[in-house]
Each structure stands twice: as structure tokens, then as C-alpha cells.
Design a protein around this motif. Structure first.
Motif, short mmCIF file in Angstrom:
data_model
loop_
_atom_site.label_atom_id
_atom_site.label_comp_id
_atom_site.label_asym_id
_atom_site.label_seq_id
_atom_site.Cartn_x
_atom_site.Cartn_y
_atom_site.Cartn_z
N GLY A 47 12.99 1.22 11.32
CA GLY A 47 13.61 1.02 10.01
C GLY A 47 14.24 -0.35 9.89
N ASN A 48 14.88 -0.82 10.95
CA ASN A 48 15.49 -2.15 10.91
C ASN A 48 14.45 -3.25 10.74
OD1 ASN A 48 18.12 -1.22 11.18
ND2 ASN A 48 18.00 -1.16 13.40
N VAL A 49 13.31 -3.09 11.44
CA VAL A 49 12.24 -4.09 11.31
C VAL A 49 11.68 -4.09 9.89
CG1 VAL A 49 9.94 -4.75 12.12
CG2 VAL A 49 11.66 -3.97 13.76
N ILE A 50 11.44 -2.89 9.33
CA ILE A 50 10.90 -2.80 7.97
C ILE A 50 11.89 -3.40 6.97
CG2 ILE A 50 10.26 -1.18 6.14
CD1 ILE A 50 9.09 0.62 8.31
N ARG A 51 13.17 -3.12 7.15
CA ARG A 51 14.19 -3.65 6.24
C ARG A 51 14.18 -5.19 6.27
NH1 ARG A 51 20.06 -1.42 7.21
NH2 ARG A 51 19.20 0.34 6.04
N ASN A 76 11.94 3.39 18.56
CA ASN A 76 12.34 4.61 17.87
C ASN A 76 12.43 4.38 16.36
OD1 ASN A 76 15.00 3.64 17.13
ND2 ASN A 76 15.65 4.04 19.23
N GLY A 77 12.72 5.46 15.62
CA GLY A 77 12.71 5.38 14.17
C GLY A 77 13.76 4.44 13.60
N VAL A 78 14.94 4.40 14.20
CA VAL A 78 16.00 3.51 13.70
C VAL A 78 15.57 2.06 13.88
CG1 VAL A 78 18.40 2.80 13.99
CG2 VAL A 78 17.80 5.22 14.14
N GLU A 79 15.01 1.74 15.04
CA GLU A 79 14.55 0.37 15.28
C GLU A 79 13.41 0.01 14.32
OE1 GLU A 79 15.54 0.30 20.09
OE2 GLU A 79 13.57 0.93 19.34
N ALA A 106 0.82 -1.22 0.00
CA ALA A 106 0.00 0.00 0.00
C ALA A 106 0.85 1.27 0.00
CB ALA A 106 -0.93 -0.01 1.22
N PHE A 107 2.15 1.17 0.26
CA PHE A 107 2.98 2.37 0.40
C PHE A 107 4.24 2.21 -0.45
CE2 PHE A 107 0.69 1.67 4.37
CZ PHE A 107 -0.05 2.86 4.46
N ASP A 108 4.69 3.37 -0.96
CA ASP A 108 5.95 3.41 -1.71
C ASP A 108 7.13 3.77 -0.82
OD1 ASP A 108 4.76 2.93 -4.28
OD2 ASP A 108 3.93 4.96 -4.13
N LEU A 109 6.86 4.36 0.38
CA LEU A 109 7.95 4.83 1.24
C LEU A 109 7.40 5.08 2.64
CD1 LEU A 109 10.74 7.33 0.46
CD2 LEU A 109 9.19 7.91 2.31
N VAL A 110 8.25 4.86 3.64
CA VAL A 110 7.92 5.18 5.04
C VAL A 110 8.78 6.37 5.46
CG1 VAL A 110 7.92 4.39 7.42
CG2 VAL A 110 7.31 2.82 5.58
N PHE A 111 8.12 7.44 5.92
CA PHE A 111 8.81 8.67 6.38
C PHE A 111 8.59 8.78 7.88
CE2 PHE A 111 8.65 13.49 6.70
CZ PHE A 111 10.02 13.63 6.67
N SER A 112 9.66 8.55 8.69
CA SER A 112 9.49 8.40 10.15
C SER A 112 10.40 9.33 10.93
CB SER A 112 9.78 6.95 10.57
OG SER A 112 9.73 6.81 11.98
N ASP A 113 9.85 9.85 12.04
CA ASP A 113 10.69 10.57 13.02
C ASP A 113 11.56 9.54 13.75
OD1 ASP A 113 11.72 12.59 14.52
OD2 ASP A 113 10.05 12.68 15.94
N VAL A 114 12.65 10.02 14.36
CA VAL A 114 13.56 9.11 15.08
C VAL A 114 13.14 8.94 16.54
CG1 VAL A 114 15.93 8.75 15.87
CG2 VAL A 114 15.51 9.56 13.55
N ILE A 115 12.92 10.06 17.22
CA ILE A 115 12.61 10.00 18.66
C ILE A 115 11.10 9.87 18.84
CG2 ILE A 115 12.74 11.24 20.85
CD1 ILE A 115 15.38 10.19 19.83
#
Length: 790
Positions: free
Chosen positions: A734-738, A729-732, A715-724
């Protein structure tokens, strides 16, 4: 001929007088007052004030403009009041700013006023004396006295300075607290009134004899403290002398020795018991007698005598009182099994091992922490062997020093220094950001006016945009110093980058600065963020230009290094590094500033010539990159700043991909999942993305984002996330999505995040707050474009 000799003699005397005035820094001045101010200045006056010869007849306003801004109103008012009054003498002291070199000098002005029969001023004849050295010495003396008072007040023992009449000219805080009266009363306080009656006659007699000897002397007596408790005090006094060698009083310091005196009483009792015990022992115990007597003759710290089995055969009163036990509770027990270590089994095991080493002839030392009836206490413990006349080890002496108060004071000092540094940093940040917010607030207020011309409206919009960029650069410099900026380290050719930066800084430093580059053409690779590396070199070059006043020689060099030299309490660190140095022929850095030049907002430049963040950025960049920065400087000759960066084992430099040439302010209808917990930022981000032509869905946590993806990962072409964010958090995220959705790009955004800085190497696209529309669009296009290529 006689007239010529007389004229020559007069000229000689005038020359001699002028020379004396030059040596004494005295300049003459003559002011005619009948028609305004008609001035005539002597050559010595002109030299003192930094004026050219043609200023001999300068105006009154010329003098006023030369006065230091802080002294101007007072000095001029004093001069005019003197003229309007009846005084015949003029005396003043003020500062001037010399126009020839901008130096601030202190001037003592003395003059005689001539008045007519009606009392009106006709003429003033005077002299100006350069008293800068005297004024600076006076200020240094004031600062020295203030430092002495601060040091003395921080001391935990009473200190005082006594005059010849036995009153005090100074008493520190501990003294005032002990006698329990206000400071002024403490200076005149008669210490004899709080002497214990049994000690008064003896101590007064010893005091008189000690003062009469004009030599250092010691008194021991009991005194009544302000709270009524009787304390044993040992005072040490020594005579004071003035510069001419005359006796002017005494300096004294006192120590509370109540514990030691009580220990002496206890030790006497123990001694009686030991003598009876030793008399009944065998010859082996007689040997121990001398050892125990040796303990009695040592200090009254925590002391225990152990036999070769580790059993306690003696514990002094201080050690017993620490555990709130009597001798019968510890004698005969193994030292590490006694009451001192009941709450610390791990410490007891370490003490047992230390005893084994000591019983084999090695002295063992260790720091330990114990929970005792008095609370948590810190000790320095030493166990050393005790030998007899033949050198044979017969016992082990355990001696401990209570370091709780000392370490508490050291920690308090470190905390105070830390808070001072935080205060300086906070003040600097507040100052700079308030300046930026002032511009933004003012521009915003004007933009609300309906009648504002379009040209003026564009100017205010540009001012807001420019100010936001300046604020972003300021936070970037602060994050660089704190080593919390996200870096993108790559392997790059140092020589190529230095050549590129040298071309950039040539117009910055000016044509009178000769730039020389000593770096290999190619092949020496370093690992760091290229942008931060270039910024650091530019900052160092600009500082060098200012240190050379725009004229001199600037040398940028690079060479391999096998270690980072010892610097700032760090020992030398071996490794494979590239050393990039920037050397100038400027004024150099005073030794007292070497340790502080890398602190944020520290600067020696005048107002408007820098923020004081350039060197702190360089320091943070070097440290975060795994290297360091070292400075060497000689005042009057120049400075060398050397940055050490890790050297790359690779043989090829990174080749940055070219930026796509597309319209950056319009989207292509991509579907973007926005993850932002802040409502205001979330609404703004989605509106901005929709204005760019994208379709958005906004969630407020990482868990909600993963739930949306689990429903339909396409459903999405990109995820745009804050870090804090709260929770994950955003880094974690991103790792799950990757891991779960390998083809779905993630773009992170944050203004500050230690998590982001520490994980910048994980390969996520990053856009830092505050960001522009162009930067946001460019980053999204790059991330989606990378996905398409994959």
C-alpha cells in the motif's frame, strides 16, 4: 404448681439443648421407614440445610435433590444399601447445595437404625452435623502438603524428614537421586552404609550426640553418591515437635561442599607458598601478607587480589579452575588481561574501568558473561578497595559469584509461568471456538438435506452467520488483550461519549442500578479508538452490574490526570492524560484475584455468565492506546476501574463522516485488482466481488500486483490486498502504491497482523476477516468514493 415448674424446667432444658445444637451446627432427623420415607426435621436441621420451617416433613426426593451432583449417587446408594442390609448404624459424609443461598456445605450424617424382629428397618434416628470448616481445613492441609512436596522436589539439595525410628517419612527428589534407589526404599535407606570408611566412626558418634541434645546440629563427612563418586556433604538437622510439644523426629537438609573442601586444601598449599614469599619481601610486602591472609579467611568464591597497578597478586583455586590455569599463568598480569577475559575484550575494558573506580575508593559492581573452558558462565563481579590501618588504599579485591545456575533456574521458572499462561489462553480459545464450530458444523450438515423446509434452512443459515459474528468478536477481544488489534485513534470529547454510553447501558444494568455521571459537558478530549472506548465502558458497566447482583450505585467519572500511578511493577509515568473511572458498590475483588483479573478467560462468574474476556479487552485497549488501566477494590464495599488515555492537545473533536445511503449488495462495475496468496481465499474473494458486479483480476503477490500496475496504472479503480503474504506484505504494498500512484485507493484485509496493528494510523481502509458481504461492499464504496472526491 409442681407440674408447671416441671414443664417449665423441661422447656428450659429443651431450649438449652436447641441452643447447643445451633452452636455446634447439629440438626436432628427422624425417618419412619414402615411406609416409605416419612421424615421429620428439627429446626437446627432446617437451618443447616437452608430450608424454611415448612420443610420439616420434606420428602426423601427433596433430600436427594439437595445433594451435590458429584456426591448424589454415592450418598443415596450408601443410604439405601444401609437400609437393605443388617447394619444398625448409619454414617456418611457428603456435600449439599443449600436452596436458600446456593452455598455448598459439607454434612456428616450419623444415625441409628431400629429394626423389627425380621430385620426390616422401622425407624432411623440421626443427626446432621455441618463439618464444612473441617472439610475445608482438610483440603487446605492437603494442598499445603502438595505445595511443600513440589517446593522440596524442586530444591537442588537433598532434604528429608526423619521419624523417631530413624526411617524417613519424606525425602525429596535430590535425596532420592543421591542414594540412587526408588522412593519407598529411600525412606528406609541406612545412610551409614554410604559413609566413607575414614569418616564413619566419627560421624556416627557425632550424629548420636546431636540427636540426644535435641538441638540443631551439623555433620560434615564424605559419602558415596549413587554414581560411585565420593562427595563431601554438610548436613544440617534440627528436631521436630508435635503440637503437644513431644519430640517426633528431625528435619534435615544437605549441601555438597566438595568444591569448598578441595579449595581449602589448595589454599593451604598457597598459604605455604605465600608465607615463604612474604618472608623474603620488604615491609611493604609484609602489609600485603595480612591482606592475603584476609582473603584466605573469606568465602571460597572467585577471589583475586590486585595491586594498585591492577596486577594479580593472588587468585584462589576456584578462580584458577574456572579458567583452567595455574597461578603462574595469571600472577603478575593485569587482571583484565588475564585468561578469564581472553574471549571477551569488551568485558575486559569494562572491568578495567571498574578497577579504576575501585582504586579511587568506590566499590564497583557489574554483571558479566564469560566464555570459559566449562562453557558460557554468568557472574556477578564486585571490585572494592582494600585499606590498611591508616585508611590508605593498598589493593583492590575482585570477587565474583557464578550465577549461571541461579539465572538458568529463574529463566526456567519464567518460561514455566509463561507456558502456564499460554496453556490457559489456548484452552480457553479452544473451548470457545469448538463451541462455535460445533454450531457451524451441525448447521452445515443439516443444510445438505434436500428435504429441509425453507424456514428451517433460513434458521440454519442465520445460525451460521450469527456464530461467525460471535467468532469475530472473540478474536477481536483476544487481539485487544494482545494489543494487536488495528485501532483508529481520533480526538473525541470524553464527556459526550460517556453520556452516550450511559444512555446505552441503562437498559443493560436494569432499573435497580442507579447510574451517576461525573464528567465535564465538553472540552476534555482524549485520543483513542471511539468504538473500543465505548466497548470498554460497556464491559466495565456489565461487570459492575454483576458484582452488585443487579442493584446498587454505578458512577462513571472523568477528569484530567498528570500521571499514571505506579501499577504492576511499573513506576509512575508522568504525562497528560484523561482518567475515566467506573465505580460500583458491589462485592469487591479479593486481593488474591487482583493480579489475575486481566488474564484472558479468567472469571469468577458461574458458567454461562461471561467469557472472561471483558477485562482483558479493556487492558489491551488501554495499553495499546498509550495508557493503562488501574483497579482498586475493597471486599464488601466495591471496586473502581480507572482507564488512563492520552489527552489531546487539540480543541476540537473529530467529526466522523456520515455513511452513504446506498445499496450495499450490488456493485457498479468497478475494476478491482485482488492481491491474495491463498488460493482458496483468492478464488472466493474474486467470485464474491464479481457477484457484487465488479470486474476483477487476481494476483498472488505484491510483486505481481506492482507488475500489473506498471503495465497500465489506469486499468484498475482499486487494489484489494491481504496483509500477510510472502515477501512484501500488504501494508508495504500500500505504501508503494500510494507513492507511485497517489490516486489509486488501497483496501487491506486481514484476520490478524501485528504489522497492521502497528501501522493502522497510516490511513488505509481496513476490513477485518471474517467480513460480511455488506461490510465488504460498504468499505469498497467508501474507498472509491473518497477517490472520486479527491
Amino acid at each position: 404448681m409442681t407440674d408447671e415448674r416441671a414443664a417449665g424446667s423441661l422447656r428450659d432444658r429443651e431450649n438449652e439443648l436447641a441452643e447447643v445444637q445451633r452452636i455446634a451446627k447439629v440438626g436432628g432427623v427422624l425417618v419412619h421407614l414402615t411406609n416409605g420415607f416419612e421424615n421429620k426435621r428439627s429446626p437446627e436441621y432446617l437451618a443447616i440445610h437452608g430450608l424454611p420451617p415448612e420443610a420439616v416433613n420434606e420428602t426423601h426426593q427433596d433430600w436427594v435433590r439437595r445433594l451435590h451432583p458429584d456426591d448424589r449417587e454415592r450418598a443415596e446408594r450408601q443410604f439405601l444399601d444401609m437400609l437393605e442390609g443388617k447394619a444398625e448404624r448409619y454414617s456418611s459424609e457428603y456435600r449439599i447445595i443449600r436452596p436458600n443461598d446456593g452455598e455448598v456445605r459439607w454434612i456428616a450424617a450419623e444415625g441409628r437404625i431400629e429394626r423389627d424382629r425380621n430385620g426390616r428397618p422401622v425407624r432411623m434416628v440421626g443427626a446432621h452435623i455441618d463439618v464444612t470448616d473441617r472439610a475445608q481445613a482438610r483440603e487446605m492441609l492437603r494442598e499445603s502438603e502438595e505445595r511443600f512436596r513440589l517446593i522440596a522436589d524442586s530444591a537442588p539439595v537433598p532434604m528429608w524428614v526423619t521419624r523417631m525410628d530413624r526411617t524417613r517419612s519424606f525425602a525429596n527428589k535430590a535425596y532420592v537421586d543421591f542414594v540412587g534407589v526408588p522412593y519407598e526404599q529411600a525412606l528406609a535407606f541406612d545412610w551409614r552404609t554410604i559413609l566413607h570408611p575414614d569418616d564413619a566412626q566419627r560421624v556416627v558418634k557425632e550424629s548420636i550426640a546431636g540427636e540426644a541434645s535435641l538441638k540443631p546440629f551439623v555433620l560434615e563427612a564424605r559419602y558415596r553418591r549413587a554414581d560411585g563418586e565420593i562427595r563431601w556433604i554438610r548436613s544440617e538437622s534440627q528436631p521436630r515437635w508435635d503440637p503437644a510439644g513431644r519430640h517426633i523426629g528431625f528435619i534435615g537438609v544437605a549441601h555438597d561442599i566438595t568444591v569448598a573442601k578441595q579449595a581449602e586444601i589448595n589454599l593451604r598449599s598457597v598459604n605455604d607458598d605465600l608465607e615463604l614469599l612474604v618472608a623474603q619481601r620488604t615491609a611493604q610486602l609484609r602489609s600485603r601478607e595480612s591482606q592475603l591472609r584476609a582473603i584466605l579467611e573469606t568465602t571460597n568464591q572467585h577471589q583475586d587480589l590486585l595491586d594498585l597497578e591492577g596486577q594479580v597478586v593472588y587468585a584462589n583455586a576456584t578462580a584458577l579452575s574456572a579458567a583452567a590455569v595455574g597461578p603462574e599463568d595469571v600472577l603478575g598480569k593485569r587482571f583484565w588481561e588475564a585468561a578469564w577475559f581472553d574471549e571477551a575484550p569488551a568485558v575486559a575494558k569494562a572491568v578495567e574501568e571498574a578497577f579504576r573506580q575501585a582504586s579511587n575508593g568506590a566499590t564497583s559492581r557489574m554483571d558479566l558473561e564469560l566464555s570459559l573452558p566449562a562453557g558460557r558462565r554468568l557472574f556477578e563481579l564486585a571490585l572494592r578497595p582494600v585499606t590498611d590501618e591508616t585508611g590508605e588504599i593498598t589493593a583492590v579485591l575482585a570477587e565474583a559469584v557464578d550465577t549461571t545456575e541461579r539465572r538458568t533456574n529463574e529463566e526456567a521458572l519464567r518460561q514455566a509461568q509463561k507456558m502456564e499462561a499460554v496453556g490457559q489462553l489456548t484452552g480457553g480459545v479452544a473451548h470457545d471456538f469448538n463451541n462455535l464450530l460445533t454450531i457451524i458444523r451441525s448447521a452445515t450438515d443439516f443444510l445438505r438435506r434436500r428435504d429441509l423446509p425453507e424456514e428451517r434452512r433460513r434458521r440454519y443459515v442465520d445460525a451460521i452467520s450469527d456464530t461467525a459474528d460471535r467468532a469475530s468478536r472473540l478474536t477481536g477481544q483476544l487481539l485487544a488483550f494482545a494489543r494487536r488489534q488495528p485501532l483508529a485513534p481520533v480526538a473525541f470529547d470524553v464527556g459526550v461519549q460517556i453520556d452516550s454510553v450511559a444512555s446505552l447501558i441503562r437498559p443493560l444494568v436494569g432499573g435497580r442500578v442507579q447510574i451517576e455521571v461525573n464528567a465535564p459537558d465538553k472540552g476534555m478530549l482524549a485520543v483513542a479508538d471511539i468504538g473500543q472506548f465505548e466497548t470498554t465502558l460497556v464491559n466495565l458497566a456489565v461487570n459492575a452490574r454483576d458484582a452488585m447482583n443487579g442493584e446498587g450505585r454505578l458512577v462513571i467519572s472523568a477528569e484530567p490526570a498528570v500521571e499514571i500511578p505506579a501499577v504492576r511493577s511499573h513506576s509512575a509515568r508522568p504525562g497528560d492524560y484523561v482518567a475515566v473511572s467506573v465505580a460500583d458498590s458491589g462485592t469487591g475483588i479479593p486481593p488474591e484475584h487482583i493480579q489475575t483479573i486481566f488474564e484472558p478467560f479468567f472469571t469468577t462468574k458461574e458458567v454461562g455468565r461471561g467469557t472472561g474476556l471483558g477485562l482483558s479487552q479493556a487492558f489491551g485497549f488501554a495499553k495499546q492506546s498509550g495508557g493503562d488501566i488501574v483497579v482498586t477494590s475493597i471486599v464488601g464495599e466495591g471496586s473502581v476501574f480507572t482507564i488512563y488515555l492520552p489527552r489531546s492537545r487539540s480543541t476540537a473533536a473529530a467529526d466522523p463522516a456520515p455513511a452513504p445511503h446506498t445499496d450495499l449488495t450490488s456493485g457498479q462495475g468497478h475494476r478491482i485488482l485482488v492481491v491474495e496468496d491463498n488460493p482458496d481465499v483468492g478464488r472466493f474473494s474474486t467470485e464474491l466481488l464479481e457477484d457484487l458486479g465488479h470486474w476483477t483480476e487476481w494476483v498472488r503477490s505484491a510483486d505481481q500486483a506492482l507488475a500489473a500496475l506498471s503495465e497500465n496504472e489506469f486499468a484498475f479503480d482499486l487494489v484489494f490486498s491481504d496483509v500477510i503474504m510472502p515477501g512484501m506484505n500488504g501494508v508495504e504494498l500500500g505504501n508503494v502504491i500510494r507513492e507511485r500512484y497517489p490516486g489509486l485507493p488501497v483496501v487491506l484485509t486481514s484476520g490478524y497482523s501485528s504489522v497492521l496493528a502497528e501501522n493502522a494510523h497510516r490511513g488505509f481502509e481496513l476490513i477485518q476477516k471474517p467480513y460480511s458481504v455488506e461490510a465488504l461492499s460498504r468499505t469498497l464504496r467508501k474507498a472509491i468514493g473518497d477517490r472520486s472526491r479527491r
